[in-house]
Design a protein around this motif. Structure first.
Motif, PDB file in Angstrom:
ATOM      1  N   ALA A 213      88.874  73.399 122.921  1.00 38.05           N
ATOM      2  CA  ALA A 213      88.923  73.439 124.388  1.00 38.05           C
ATOM      3  C   ALA A 213      87.726  72.739 125.022  1.00 38.05           C
ATOM      4  O   ALA A 213      87.878  71.963 125.973  1.00 38.05           O
ATOM      5  CB  ALA A 213      89.006  74.888 124.863  1.00 38.05           C
ATOM      6  N   GLU A 214      86.540  73.007 124.497  1.00 37.45           N
ATOM      7  CA  GLU A 214      85.356  72.388 125.088  1.00 37.45           C
ATOM      8  C   GLU A 214      85.376  70.881 124.880  1.00 37.45           C
ATOM      9  O   GLU A 214      85.023  70.108 125.780  1.00 37.45           O
ATOM     10  CB  GLU A 214      84.081  72.985 124.488  1.00 37.45           C
ATOM     11  N   ALA A 215      85.807  70.438 123.694  1.00 28.06           N
ATOM     12  CA  ALA A 215      85.862  69.004 123.400  1.00 28.06           C
ATOM     13  C   ALA A 215      86.828  68.293 124.347  1.00 28.06           C
ATOM     14  O   ALA A 215      86.524  67.208 124.867  1.00 28.06           O
ATOM     15  CB  ALA A 215      86.282  68.774 121.949  1.00 28.06           C
ATOM     16  N   ALA A 216      87.989  68.894 124.577  1.00 23.76           N
ATOM     17  CA  ALA A 216      88.956  68.286 125.495  1.00 23.76           C
ATOM     18  C   ALA A 216      88.381  68.198 126.900  1.00 23.76           C
ATOM     19  O   ALA A 216      88.535  67.177 127.587  1.00 23.76           O
ATOM     20  CB  ALA A 216      90.256  69.087 125.488  1.00 23.76           C
ATOM     21  N   ALA A 217      87.716  69.258 127.318  1.00 23.32           N
ATOM     22  CA  ALA A 217      87.145  69.262 128.669  1.00 23.32           C
ATOM     23  C   ALA A 217      86.068  68.195 128.824  1.00 23.32           C
ATOM     24  O   ALA A 217      86.004  67.498 129.841  1.00 23.32           O
ATOM     25  CB  ALA A 217      86.572  70.644 128.978  1.00 23.32           C
ATOM     26  N   ILE A 218      85.230  68.041 127.795  1.00 23.20           N
ATOM     27  CA  ILE A 218      84.173  67.036 127.860  1.00 23.20           C
ATOM     28  C   ILE A 218      84.765  65.629 127.885  1.00 23.20           C
ATOM     29  O   ILE A 218      84.403  64.790 128.710  1.00 23.20           O
ATOM     30  CB  ILE A 218      83.212  67.197 126.665  1.00 23.20           C
ATOM     31  N   ALA A 219      85.699  65.364 126.950  1.00 23.89           N
ATOM     32  CA  ALA A 219      86.251  64.017 126.826  1.00 23.89           C
ATOM     33  C   ALA A 219      87.032  63.599 128.066  1.00 23.89           C
ATOM     34  O   ALA A 219      87.069  62.414 128.410  1.00 23.89           O
ATOM     35  CB  ALA A 219      87.137  63.934 125.587  1.00 23.89           C
ATOM     36  N   LEU A 220      87.649  64.564 128.732  1.00 24.87           N
ATOM     37  CA  LEU A 220      88.473  64.248 129.900  1.00 24.87           C
ATOM     38  C   LEU A 220      87.710  64.364 131.221  1.00 24.87           C
ATOM     39  O   LEU A 220      88.295  64.198 132.290  1.00 24.87           O
ATOM     40  CB  LEU A 220      89.709  65.153 129.920  1.00 24.87           C
ATOM     41  N   SER A 221      86.413  64.604 131.118  1.00 25.75           N
ATOM     42  CA  SER A 221      85.620  64.780 132.338  1.00 25.75           C
ATOM     43  C   SER A 221      84.839  63.523 132.709  1.00 25.75           C
ATOM     44  O   SER A 221      84.009  63.555 133.615  1.00 25.75           O
ATOM     45  CB  SER A 221      84.639  65.935 132.154  1.00 25.75           C
ATOM     46  N   GLY A 222      85.086  62.425 131.990  1.00 27.94           N
ATOM     47  CA  GLY A 222      84.368  61.197 132.286  1.00 27.94           C
ATOM     48  C   GLY A 222      83.133  60.982 131.441  1.00 27.94           C
ATOM     49  O   GLY A 222      82.283  60.146 131.770  1.00 27.94           O
ATOM     50  N   ALA A 223      83.026  61.698 130.321  1.00 26.30           N
ATOM     51  CA  ALA A 223      81.881  61.538 129.426  1.00 26.30           C
ATOM     52  C   ALA A 223      81.882  60.145 128.806  1.00 26.30           C
ATOM     53  O   ALA A 223      82.926  59.491 128.698  1.00 26.30           O
ATOM     54  CB  ALA A 223      81.920  62.599 128.334  1.00 26.30           C
ATOM     55  N   ALA A 228      80.766  61.223 123.405  1.00 29.25           N
ATOM     56  CA  ALA A 228      82.072  61.869 123.241  1.00 29.25           C
ATOM     57  C   ALA A 228      83.088  60.807 122.830  1.00 29.25           C
ATOM     58  O   ALA A 228      83.782  60.237 123.678  1.00 29.25           O
ATOM     59  CB  ALA A 228      82.495  62.556 124.538  1.00 29.25           C
ATOM     60  N   PRO A 229      83.172  60.505 121.531  1.00 33.86           N
ATOM     61  CA  PRO A 229      84.042  59.408 121.082  1.00 33.86           C
ATOM     62  C   PRO A 229      85.492  59.512 121.562  1.00 33.86           C
ATOM     63  O   PRO A 229      86.126  58.488 121.821  1.00 33.86           O
ATOM     64  CB  PRO A 229      83.941  59.504 119.550  1.00 33.86           C
ATOM     65  N   ALA A 230      86.020  60.733 121.707  1.00 37.45           N
ATOM     66  CA  ALA A 230      87.401  60.873 122.182  1.00 37.45           C
ATOM     67  C   ALA A 230      87.601  60.239 123.546  1.00 37.45           C
ATOM     68  O   ALA A 230      88.702  59.792 123.888  1.00 37.45           O
ATOM     69  CB  ALA A 230      87.805  62.343 122.214  1.00 37.45           C
ATOM     70  N   ALA A 231      86.533  60.182 124.340  1.00 38.89           N
ATOM     71  CA  ALA A 231      86.636  59.579 125.669  1.00 38.89           C
ATOM     72  C   ALA A 231      86.846  58.071 125.592  1.00 38.89           C
ATOM     73  O   ALA A 231      87.323  57.450 126.551  1.00 38.89           O
ATOM     74  CB  ALA A 231      85.381  59.886 126.485  1.00 38.89           C
ATOM     75  N   GLY A 232      86.496  57.468 124.466  1.00 37.77           N
ATOM     76  CA  GLY A 232      86.641  56.026 124.311  1.00 37.77           C
ATOM     77  C   GLY A 232      87.910  55.594 123.609  1.00 37.77           C
ATOM     78  O   GLY A 232      88.105  54.406 123.360  1.00 37.77           O
ATOM     79  N   ALA A 233      88.778  56.568 123.298  1.00 39.56           N
ATOM     80  CA  ALA A 233      90.029  56.266 122.594  1.00 39.56           C
ATOM     81  C   ALA A 233      91.162  56.157 123.604  1.00 39.56           C
ATOM     82  O   ALA A 233      91.550  57.150 124.227  1.00 39.56           O
ATOM     83  CB  ALA A 233      90.330  57.357 121.570  1.00 39.56           C
ATOM     84  N   GLN A 250      90.097  75.065 129.213  1.00 37.61           N
ATOM     85  CA  GLN A 250      88.926  74.762 130.038  1.00 37.61           C
ATOM     86  C   GLN A 250      89.152  73.578 130.970  1.00 37.61           C
ATOM     87  O   GLN A 250      88.227  73.138 131.655  1.00 37.61           O
ATOM     88  CB  GLN A 250      87.705  74.497 129.139  1.00 37.61           C
ATOM     89  N   LEU A 251      90.372  73.076 131.016  1.00 36.68           N
ATOM     90  CA  LEU A 251      90.679  71.939 131.882  1.00 36.68           C
ATOM     91  C   LEU A 251      91.131  72.434 133.257  1.00 36.68           C
ATOM     92  O   LEU A 251      91.857  73.423 133.351  1.00 36.68           O
ATOM     93  CB  LEU A 251      91.800  71.085 131.283  1.00 36.68           C
ATOM     94  N   PRO A 252      90.752  71.744 134.321  1.00 36.04           N
ATOM     95  CA  PRO A 252      91.288  72.098 135.644  1.00 36.04           C
ATOM     96  C   PRO A 252      92.785  71.832 135.692  1.00 36.04           C
ATOM     97  O   PRO A 252      93.264  70.810 135.190  1.00 36.04           O
ATOM     98  CB  PRO A 252      90.518  71.178 136.592  1.00 36.04           C
ATOM     99  N   ARG A 253      93.527  72.747 136.292  1.00 36.40           N
ATOM    100  CA  ARG A 253      94.988  72.586 136.318  1.00 36.40           C
ATOM    101  C   ARG A 253      95.417  71.363 137.118  1.00 36.40           C
ATOM    102  O   ARG A 253      96.576  70.931 137.018  1.00 36.40           O
ATOM    103  CB  ARG A 253      95.644  73.845 136.891  1.00 36.40           C
ATOM    104  N   THR A 254      94.521  70.781 137.873  1.00 30.36           N
ATOM    105  CA  THR A 254      94.873  69.553 138.606  1.00 30.36           C
ATOM    106  C   THR A 254      95.120  68.390 137.659  1.00 30.36           C
ATOM    107  O   THR A 254      95.721  67.393 138.048  1.00 30.36           O
ATOM    108  CB  THR A 254      93.742  69.173 139.560  1.00 30.36           C
ATOM    109  N   LEU A 255      94.684  68.510 136.400  1.00 29.60           N
ATOM    110  CA  LEU A 255      94.857  67.403 135.450  1.00 29.60           C
ATOM    111  C   LEU A 255      96.267  67.348 134.870  1.00 29.60           C
ATOM    112  O   LEU A 255      96.667  66.325 134.335  1.00 29.60           O
ATOM    113  CB  LEU A 255      93.850  67.529 134.300  1.00 29.60           C
ATOM    114  N   TYR A 256      96.990  68.462 134.911  1.00 33.94           N
ATOM    115  CA  TYR A 256      98.337  68.430 134.337  1.00 33.94           C
ATOM    116  C   TYR A 256      99.246  69.347 135.142  1.00 33.94           C
ATOM    117  O   TYR A 256      98.828  70.380 135.650  1.00 33.94           O
ATOM    118  CB  TYR A 256      98.321  68.821 132.862  1.00 33.94           C
ATOM    119  N   PRO A 257     100.522  68.942 135.257  1.00 31.08           N
ATOM    120  CA  PRO A 257     101.455  69.736 136.065  1.00 31.08           C
ATOM    121  C   PRO A 257     101.788  71.062 135.378  1.00 31.08           C
ATOM    122  O   PRO A 257     101.897  71.124 134.153  1.00 31.08           O
ATOM    123  CB  PRO A 257     102.694  68.839 136.167  1.00 31.08           C
TER     124      PRO A 257
END
Length: 261
Positions: A213-223, A228-233, A250-257
């Motif tokens: 959860a934390e990794a997804a939140a970091i990678a999708l937050s503009g890191a 955060a290598p996942a952010a570059g994939a 841990q993601l804001p619900r605004t990111l997905y329906p």
């Protein structure tokens, strides 16, 4: 050019694996219908292997012409052939031994007891050469334009064997490199680099479980991709994050329906 990530969140990891397998079948069949063949980059780990097991159990798998499918790997543990910890060994057990693949189109990464011996850099260069040989003029580069490239996301945001801050994630020229001193065992690995990953038409990132959860939140937050290598994939035409509810917690619900949950 990066593509904005799309998110699909499933209730649990089993449903995620089944839905991802169905999605992959459709994508492969579509590619084979339009071009006569398809190419996919596999990932290991519990989510990658879970997807392959779900694919093996899916009746729709017979819609794929397995003889016209090229399989590659995003990374590999640099261990002896048939070692149970190698991604290709686990993939064979989960799916590959059960379907009629053309052995010449199964492109496993070199093993540590293969023709290159324990020289991981030479092994990486050999895989880069194999990728370059498979690339056509239409691919505009030294690797094929894979139809789908799948990546598991680690709790530290690593993808393939690109770990935060290590030299491999900073590579901008080579398509495949050896990894030394990986923070999780085994320390020596072979991996695609971010330039090779970004050659794919579609990149799918798989994450399930609270530990992701934390990794997804970091990678999708503009890191940044170094931290955060996942952010570059990302893919040329699509970047798809496939998560279960725990990994998305841990993601804001605004990111997905809401309907995707």
């Amino acid at each position: 050019m990066s593509t904005a990530p799309q998110l699909v969140v499933h209730r649990d990891k089993e449903l995620m694996a089944q839905a991802a397998a169905a999605r992959l079948i459709t994508r492969i069949v579509d590619a084979q219908s339009s071009r006569g063949e398809a190419s996919v980059v596999l990932t290991g780990g519990r989510n990658g292997n879970g997807l392959l097991a779900a694919l093996a159990a899916a009746p729709a798998r017979d819609a794929i012409d397995w003889s016209r499918l090229d399989l590659w790997w995003g990374d590999e543990r640099f261990l002896p052939e048939d070692d149970p910890d190698r991604n290709v060994t686990q993939a064979r057990e989960a799916l590959l031994d059960a379907v009629p693949l053309d052995p010449k189109r199964v492109h496993a990464m070199p093993a540590s007891d293969g023709p290159h011996g324990s020289d991981v850099e030479t092994a990486a260069a050999a895989y880069a050469a194999e990728l370059a040989a498979a690339a056509g003029p239409e691919d505009h580069g030294p690797v094929p334009a894979f139809d789908v490239l799948m990546l598991g996301v680690g709790p530290d945001t690593h993808v393939a064997s690109l770990f935060p801050e290590l030299p491999a994630v900073r590579e901008t020229e080579r398509t495949v490199v050896g990894v030394h001193g990986a923070p999780k065992p085994p320390p020596t690995r072979v991996t695609l680099t971010l330039p090779a990953i970004r050659a794919a038409r579609e990149v799918w990132l798989l994450a399930a479980g609270e530990d992701k959860a934390e990794a997804a939140a970091i990678a999708l937050s503009g890191a940044g991709e170094i931290q955060a290598p996942a952010a570059g994939a990302y893919g040329r035409t699509r970047t798809l994050w496939l998560l279960d509810a725990a990994a998305a917690s841990q993601l804001p619900r605004t990111l997905y329906p809401p309907a995707t949950a």
